[in-house]
Design an enzyme around this catalytic site. Structure first.
Site, PDB file in Angstrom:
ATOM      1  N   THR A  39     -35.141  -9.855 -42.127  1.00 11.22           N
ATOM      2  CA  THR A  39     -34.031 -10.618 -42.704  1.00 11.22           C
ATOM      3  C   THR A  39     -33.812 -10.271 -44.170  1.00 11.22           C
ATOM      4  O   THR A  39     -32.693 -10.345 -44.676  1.00 11.22           O
ATOM      5  CB  THR A  39     -34.314 -12.129 -42.542  1.00 11.22           C
ATOM      6  OG1 THR A  39     -34.337 -12.403 -41.143  1.00 11.22           O
ATOM      7  CG2 THR A  39     -33.261 -12.985 -43.192  1.00 11.22           C
ATOM      8  N   TYR A  52     -26.578 -13.386 -38.242  1.00 18.06           N
ATOM      9  CA  TYR A  52     -26.751 -12.150 -38.985  1.00 18.06           C
ATOM     10  C   TYR A  52     -27.577 -11.190 -38.145  1.00 18.06           C
ATOM     11  O   TYR A  52     -28.162 -11.563 -37.128  1.00 18.06           O
ATOM     12  CB  TYR A  52     -27.456 -12.404 -40.325  1.00 18.06           C
ATOM     13  CG  TYR A  52     -28.906 -12.786 -40.158  1.00 18.06           C
ATOM     14  CD1 TYR A  52     -29.277 -14.088 -39.838  1.00 18.06           C
ATOM     15  CD2 TYR A  52     -29.919 -11.824 -40.288  1.00 18.06           C
ATOM     16  CE1 TYR A  52     -30.606 -14.435 -39.655  1.00 18.06           C
ATOM     17  CE2 TYR A  52     -31.249 -12.171 -40.099  1.00 18.06           C
ATOM     18  CZ  TYR A  52     -31.583 -13.471 -39.791  1.00 18.06           C
ATOM     19  OH  TYR A  52     -32.900 -13.798 -39.598  1.00 18.06           O
ATOM     20  N   LYS A 191     -46.610 -18.288 -40.200  1.00 15.33           N
ATOM     21  CA  LYS A 191     -45.243 -18.817 -40.271  1.00 15.33           C
ATOM     22  C   LYS A 191     -45.223 -20.156 -39.531  1.00 15.33           C
ATOM     23  O   LYS A 191     -45.603 -20.229 -38.364  1.00 15.33           O
ATOM     24  CB  LYS A 191     -44.269 -17.827 -39.631  1.00 15.33           C
ATOM     25  CG  LYS A 191     -42.814 -18.230 -39.758  1.00 15.33           C
ATOM     26  CD  LYS A 191     -41.856 -17.156 -39.253  1.00 15.33           C
ATOM     27  CE  LYS A 191     -40.418 -17.590 -39.494  1.00 15.33           C
ATOM     28  NZ  LYS A 191     -39.431 -16.598 -39.072  1.00 15.33           N
TER      29      LYS A 191
END
Ligand code: ASP
Length: 353
Positions: A39, A52, A191
């Site tokens: 990203t 995106y 994460k």
């Protein structure tokens, strides 16, 4: 007397000037930025739309977007891959590890920054921490918002990561992750949130350092995070290890499928302290008897999986993952199996690495 004092002052000023000049002319640290996509290199249709595509913007554009990095370090960029990190794979891990070791061995750089998608960033970080043979800084960085988004986090994260890499204080910490104003040991970070910018955390131990206003301060050092444990310089692939998830009323089907697929090891992401139900237990014991290495880990997200709690690991031939989450336990097990099949030795790796 006055003359002597004036002379002393003169030499003092000259020596300070010489020192300042030396400091300002000493070359900036050489930092290479290896880019893999994610990203941080993502591009969306507009600054406000959530949709995106990861891994679109090339390394040159990322570097041009943060000209401040050139005041901190002598920067070089190299595009290693251009993927969303959900597509990260063993071949790219080996390529990265071999390239970073080569850069350090030839003394071409003082530190490495690796731009990476956040989905599997923790896995790449841990793989590198086990296979890099240098105490020079290796800093992984990503972003939660694409480069084209409003309030994107990539530029600041990249600047911070370069600063962390260039800072002498980072030497000896091993591979680290610098995200959202914090530094984490590769071994411990994970994460924790699908979309939030504060996604990276080390649930058992917290960050080892904090970043603010272009400076990093360290507070802790992970005693397990540095020093190469496995040499993968000649490897083209790794032994196959699968992860099987535990849940109420699970059947043995995922274990059977992993074995059919050629797994040499299975990391079981168990309930609680790595527990399994009867059906799964039977399948794991059979697999272990057939020389498939079984590692009990936990789906809980924090804490350790301990030996001989509700499960007699020695009798069943299992090893435990200690505090590694399932995806990191898989990495250690793949690397362990390149060296040995001895369960005691492998257990030792899990308790020490
Ligand atoms: N899917 C993206 C990736 O891991 C997400 C991100 O980078 O934040 O490449």
């Amino acid at each position: 007397m006055k003359k002597l004092a004036a002379l002393a002052l003169f030499f003092f000023v000259i020596s300070i000037q010489a020192q300042t000049k030396k400091a300002s002319t000493s070359p900036l640290p050489r930092v290479i930025i290896l880019a893999t996509g994610g990203t941080i290199a993502g591009s969306g249709a507009s600054s406000t739309e959530a949709a995106y595509t990861a891994g679109k913007i090339p390394i040159e554009n990322l570097l041009n977007a943060v000209p401040e990095i050139h005041q901190i370090a002598q920067i070089k960029g190299e595009q290693i891959a251009q993927i969303g990190s959900q597509d990260m794979n063993i071949a790219t891990w080996l390529k990265l590890s071999q390239r970073i070791n080569e850069l350090f061995e030839k003394d071409e750089v003082d530190a490495v920054v690796l731009t990476h998608g956040t989905d599997t960033l923790e896995e790449t970080a841990y793989f590198l921490s086990l296979t890099i043979a240098s105490d020079k800084p290796v800093v992984l960085v990503g972003a939660m918002r694409p480069a084209t988004a409003m309030s994107q986090d990539g530029n600041r994260n990249l600047l911070d990561a370069v600063m962390v890499a260039a800072d002498q204080k980072s030497i000896g910490h091993g591979v680290v992750v610098a995200m959202n104003e914090s530094v984490y040991a590769a071994r411990d970070v994970t994460k924790t949130n699908t979309t939030n910018m504060a996604t990276f955390q080390s649930r058992n131990f917290g960050p080892i350092g904090l970043i603010f206003d272009g400076k990093v301060n360290y507070y802790y050092k992970s005693i397990r995070n540095s020093a190469q444990k496995f040499d993968v310089s000649q490897r083209k692939t790794l032994p196959k290890v699968a992860i099987v998830y535990g849940y109420a009323d699970a059947t043995s089907s995922a274990i059977e499928a992993a074995i059919k697929d050629g797994a040499q090891g299975i990391v079981y992401a168990g309930m609680g302290n790595g527990n399994y139900n009867e059906a799964v237990g039977k399948a794991l014991i059979t697999a272990s008897k057939n020389n498939i290495l079984i590692c009990r880990s936990a789906r809980a997200g924090a804490g350790q999986v301990t030996l001989f709690n509700e499960v007699d690991d020695a009798a069943l031939g299992f090893v435990v993952a200690d505090d590694l989450n399932p995806q990191k336990a898989r990495i250690l097990l793949m690397l362990a199996l390149t060296k040995t099949n001895d369960k005691k030795k492998i257990q030792d790796y899990f308790l020490k690495y």
